[in-house]
Scaffold this motif. Sequence first.
Motif, mmCIF file in Angstrom:
data_model
loop_
_atom_site.group_PDB
_atom_site.id
_atom_site.type_symbol
_atom_site.label_atom_id
_atom_site.label_comp_id
_atom_site.label_asym_id
_atom_site.label_seq_id
_atom_site.Cartn_x
_atom_site.Cartn_y
_atom_site.Cartn_z
ATOM 1 N N THR A 46 -1.424 15.206 -5.646
ATOM 2 C CA THR A 46 -1.028 14.979 -4.258
ATOM 3 C C THR A 46 0.499 14.954 -4.174
ATOM 4 O O THR A 46 1.179 14.808 -5.212
ATOM 5 N N ASN A 63 2.414 12.565 -3.275
ATOM 6 C CA ASN A 63 2.887 11.308 -3.861
ATOM 7 C C ASN A 63 2.847 11.372 -5.385
ATOM 8 O O ASN A 63 3.782 10.943 -6.059
ATOM 9 N N GLU A 116 -2.078 8.306 -2.687
ATOM 10 C CA GLU A 116 -1.157 8.011 -1.571
ATOM 11 C C GLU A 116 -0.919 6.522 -1.517
ATOM 12 O O GLU A 116 -1.782 5.732 -1.857
#
Length: 62
Positions: free
Chosen positions: A5, A7, A61
Motif C-alpha cells: 500500500t 503507507n 494504512e
Amino acid sequence: MKELTPNQLLEARDWIKDCCPWGDLHDEEQVDELTDDEVTTGIARNFSGGISQFKKAVPAEE
C-alpha cells in the motif's frame, strides 16, 4: 509481485534509508528515485521474512 500500500511503500523507503548504504545506494536521495517495484523487490530480498513479514510489521494504512 505482491503490492504494498502507499503507507507500506513509505515505510519501506524509510527502512531502506535507515539501512544506507544499501547495495548500490549510498545516500537517501537515491532511495527516493527508486520505483515502487524496486522498493518492493528490495524488501522481498532483504527484509527478514520478505514481503509477508513486512506487511505484518507495517499496517496497510494508519
